[in-house]
Design an enzyme around this catalytic site. Structure first.
Site, PDB file in Angstrom:
ATOM      1  N   CYS A  81       0.810  -1.223   0.000  1.00  0.00           N
ATOM      2  CA  CYS A  81       0.000   0.000   0.000  1.00  0.00           C
ATOM      3  C   CYS A  81       0.841   1.270   0.000  1.00  0.00           C
ATOM      4  CB  CYS A  81      -0.998  -0.013   1.153  1.00  0.00           C
ATOM      5  SG  CYS A  81      -0.304   0.040   2.817  1.00  0.00           S
ATOM      6  N   HIS A 126      -2.760   0.774   7.152  1.00  0.00           N
ATOM      7  CA  HIS A 126      -3.068   0.567   5.738  1.00  0.00           C
ATOM      8  C   HIS A 126      -3.483   1.903   5.142  1.00  0.00           C
ATOM      9  CE1 HIS A 126      -4.135  -1.545   2.101  1.00  0.00           C
ATOM     10  NE2 HIS A 126      -5.368  -1.073   2.146  1.00  0.00           N
ATOM     11  N   HIS A 181      -6.062   0.903  -3.643  1.00  0.00           N
ATOM     12  CA  HIS A 181      -5.113   0.412  -2.641  1.00  0.00           C
ATOM     13  C   HIS A 181      -4.585  -0.951  -3.045  1.00  0.00           C
ATOM     14  CE1 HIS A 181      -8.018  -2.311  -0.317  1.00  0.00           C
ATOM     15  NE2 HIS A 181      -8.705  -1.843  -1.326  1.00  0.00           N
TER      16      HIS A 181
END
Length: 176
Positions: free
Chosen positions: A81, A133, A145
């Site tokens: 990510c 994240h 993502h």
């Protein structure tokens, strides 16, 4: 009795054979294991961006379906990510970012979810750690993502129940 046996035995064998064939052609019982529901398609035709946001959007969409790789920092090797975000900002704007979601959060300033613009960061707590994240907001309630091992870069929505419950907020590098 002849070579074929009694008529009653012949009828019984024929009946048994017919039942066996009928049993073989019956519908097998349904399996009870649940299959994952397919994800509904996400429409990207409404996306719009200007200036730096347009550059970010173009690089971001070009990475869709690239494999996830923990620690990955380029499309050839795969991206995680923060590696995805760092790669996009470096190539679209010449801005070098750390390869760490929490460090990127430290460098950016908070922005209200309703004020998110294309290229802003969206952060989630997916592992019990703040800013564990992240993704890039692309407009219309959507973000891109690199989710996890054995997956690929994809588009999701902020209203998705999994992400909505873990959303920690948006952040930006752009001037207000």
């Amino acid at each position: 009795m002849g070579r074929t046996g009694s008529p009653a035995l012949s009828r019984a064998l024929c009946l048994a054979a017919a039942l066996a064939v009928a049993a073989c052609s019956s519908t097998p019982p349904k399996k009870t294991t649940a299959k994952p529901r397919p994800r509904p398609p996400i429409v990207l035709s409404q996306l719009q961006a200007d200036g730096a946001g347009r550059e970010i959007l173009m690089y971001t969409l070009a990475l869709l379906d690239i494999d996830y790789r923990f620690g990955g920092g380029n499309p050839e090797a795969g991206l995680d990510c923060s590696g995805m975000v760092s790669y996009i900002y470096q190539n679209a704007l010449g801005v070098q970012l750390p390869h760490n979601a929490a460090a990127i959060a430290e460098l950016s300033r908070p922005v209200e979810a309703r004020a998110l613009r294309v290229g802003d960061f969206v952060f989630f707590n997916t592992t019990g750690r703040p800013f564990s994240h992240m993704g890039l907001y692309i407009g219309d309630g959507k973000f891109v993502h690199a989710p996890r091992t054995n997956s690929a870069i994809r588009v999701d929505t902020l209203s998705n129940s999994y992400f909505a419950s873990r959303f920690q907020g948006g952040r930006t590098l752009f001037a207000g």
